[in-house]
Motif scaffolding. Structure first.
Motif, PDB file in Angstrom:
ATOM      1  N   ASP A   1       0.819  -1.182   0.064  1.00  0.00           N
ATOM      2  CA  ASP A   1      -0.057  -0.147  -0.043  1.00  0.00           C
ATOM      3  C   ASP A   1       0.967   1.253   0.080  1.00  0.00           C
TER       4      ASP A   1
ATOM      5  N   THR B   1      -5.039   7.429  -4.185  1.00  0.00           N
ATOM      6  CA  THR B   1      -5.874   7.286  -2.902  1.00  0.00           C
ATOM      7  C   THR B   1      -7.387   7.579  -2.999  1.00  0.00           C
ATOM      8  N   LEU B   2      -7.900   6.697  -4.167  1.00  0.00           N
ATOM      9  CA  LEU B   2      -9.276   6.834  -4.497  1.00  0.00           C
ATOM     10  C   LEU B   2     -10.267   6.636  -3.328  1.00  0.00           C
ATOM     11  N   THR B   3      -9.573   5.568  -2.608  1.00  0.00           N
ATOM     12  CA  THR B   3     -10.453   5.425  -1.350  1.00  0.00           C
ATOM     13  C   THR B   3     -10.746   6.301  -0.668  1.00  0.00           C
TER      14      THR B   3
ATOM     15  N   ALA C   1      -1.006   1.977  -6.448  1.00  0.00           N
ATOM     16  CA  ALA C   1      -2.083   1.767  -5.461  1.00  0.00           C
ATOM     17  C   ALA C   1      -1.924   2.120  -4.092  1.00  0.00           C
TER      18      ALA C   1
ATOM     19  N   THR D   1      -3.927   4.091  -0.426  1.00  0.00           N
ATOM     20  CA  THR D   1      -5.312   4.309   0.214  1.00  0.00           C
ATOM     21  C   THR D   1      -5.488   5.456   1.237  1.00  0.00           C
TER      22      THR D   1
ATOM     23  N   SER E   1      -9.035  -1.602   3.027  1.00  0.00           N
ATOM     24  CA  SER E   1      -9.210  -0.696   1.945  1.00  0.00           C
ATOM     25  C   SER E   1      -8.226  -0.759   0.687  1.00  0.00           C
ATOM     26  N   LEU E   2      -7.085  -1.401   0.658  1.00  0.00           N
ATOM     27  CA  LEU E   2      -6.400  -1.627  -0.586  1.00  0.00           C
ATOM     28  C   LEU E   2      -7.242  -2.436  -1.401  1.00  0.00           C
TER      29      LEU E   2
ATOM     30  N   ARG F   1     -10.367  -2.341  -1.826  1.00  0.00           N
ATOM     31  CA  ARG F   1     -11.450  -1.424  -2.310  1.00  0.00           C
ATOM     32  C   ARG F   1     -10.786  -0.531  -3.417  1.00  0.00           C
ATOM     33  N   GLU F   2      -9.579  -0.069  -3.182  1.00  0.00           N
ATOM     34  CA  GLU F   2      -8.716   0.746  -3.934  1.00  0.00           C
ATOM     35  C   GLU F   2      -8.685   0.098  -5.236  1.00  0.00           C
TER      36      GLU F   2
END
Length: 358
Positions: A56, A227-229, A260, A262, A279-280, A282-283
């Motif tokens: 991450d 960091t789209l999450t 990628a 988060t 969360s990764l 989800r990313e």
């Protein structure tokens, strides 16, 4: 968590950075990937896929529990973007049998930006002049950080001046360290890109990245961690994520490397809390929504961050590298959600009990 032993995973398909191999045997020999299965405990991994441990590229560590949370979700390395005091970093570096990390230590911020209002942010973090920036870098180097983090704001929004950020980057490079600069608005992005930073983290919340900034990023081989999450959490109920996904797709099409990450954190004053580890995954799903192929997503969390941050001992399943490994069911090269179906995790050969995916 179990101590490193000699283990042979038999009949497993391996993600080699481009595709899945035919079924083969992978040996975990202590803390590294070995070659000789003689005397190893065998695990039948037929039907499963072995990935390099996930990386991450933007987390915040608050204690050993955050490393453990990363590890349970197959994130064997976290790239921390602000951790203080130095005593906390020192204690975390002693942890074994859990996720590994690198850190920027204390970030360099402006006097009145959002970061300056975070509870517990030391006054030492504020830089006003190029000389302040040089002193900041020297102090972080003395603490043994792995790279330098700065925070850009649009002109007038309370961040460091463009000259101070440029001095931060120059000083870091003089010490052989890479630089990461935070930017969450279009104006801040222009400042961050113009600083010459190696990495820009986040994407603008208030509009598209300027074409001239994208051209500068291309020319300078700058890398983005969107960091789209985190962005999804900030925008929840306020605005759709469609524009941000389109912006990340534009970066990808322009040939800019995207990693990628988060912004996983439980920091008081943060605009959104992001769970460590889960969360990764989800990313990955959000990156798929931006048009990334599953193979490219996997690369963005394995070989590419390892290469970009100089982590030469990980990021691939190869003899001699750290035994950072994730065993999953399904085929994540065709269905990225398969990364959630974790059967087993190893951090430098230590087997970790995985999270139970929902």
């Amino acid at each position: 968590m179990t101590a490193p032993t000699k283990t042979a995973l038999t009949g497993v398909r391996v993600f080699d950075g481009h595709q899945l191999t035919d079924p083969r045997t992978v040996v975990i020999d202590g803390t590294v990937i070995g070659t000789d299965p003689a005397g190893a405990r065998e695990i039948d991994a037929a039907g499963a896929v072995l990935l390099p441990g996930l990386i991450d590229a933007h987390v915040h560590l608050h204690g050993p529990q955050t490393l453990d949370a990363l590890a349970r979700w197959g994130v064997t390395t976290g790239l921390d973007m602000a951790c203080w005091p130095d005593e906390l970093v020192t204690s975390l570096r002693k942890a074994t049998g859990t996720a590994d990390f690198r850190t920027a230590g204390l970030p360099a911020i402006g006097p009145t930006g959002n970061h300056a209002r975070m509870p517990g942010m030391p006054a030492e973090a504020v830089i006003l002049t190029p000389e302040d920036a040089r002193r900041h870098v020297a102090a972080r180097v003395a603490e043994g950080v792995d790279y330098i983090k700065g925070v850009a704001e649009a002109p007038g929004d309370g961040g460091p001046t463009a000259e101070a950020l440029q001095a931060l980057v120059t000083a870091a490079h003089a010490h052989g360290l890479k630089t990461v600069v935070h930017a969450v608005t279009v104006g801040a992005y222009t400042v961050a890109v113009g600083s010459g930073a190696d990495f820009i983290t986040h994407v603008p919340l208030n509009g598209a990245i300027r074409p001239e900034d994208i051209a500068t990023m291309q020319a300078g081989h700058q890398v983005v961690v969107p960091t789209l999450t985190m962005m999804e959490g900030i925008l929840a109920g306020r605005a759709p994520l469609t524009g941000l996904l389109a912006g990340v797709a534009d970066l990808h099409r322009a040939g800019i490397e995207v990693l990628a990450g988060t912004d996983a954190n439980t920091q008081p004053g943060s605009p959104h809390t992001v769970a460590h580890g889960e969360s990764l995954h989800r990313e990955f799903e959000l990156m798929a929504g931006a048009g990334f192929r599953p193979v490219d997503i996997l690369r963005s969390a394995t070989v590419r961050p390892a290469r970009a941050f100089g982590l030469t001992d990980r990021g691939a399943v190869e003899p001699g590298l750290r035994a950072d490994l994730v065993l999953v069911d399904g085929d994540p090269t065709t269905d990225i959600t398969a990364t959630r179906k974790i059967r087993a995790v190893w951090c430098a050969g230590h087997q970790v009990t995985p999270a139970v995916s929902a």
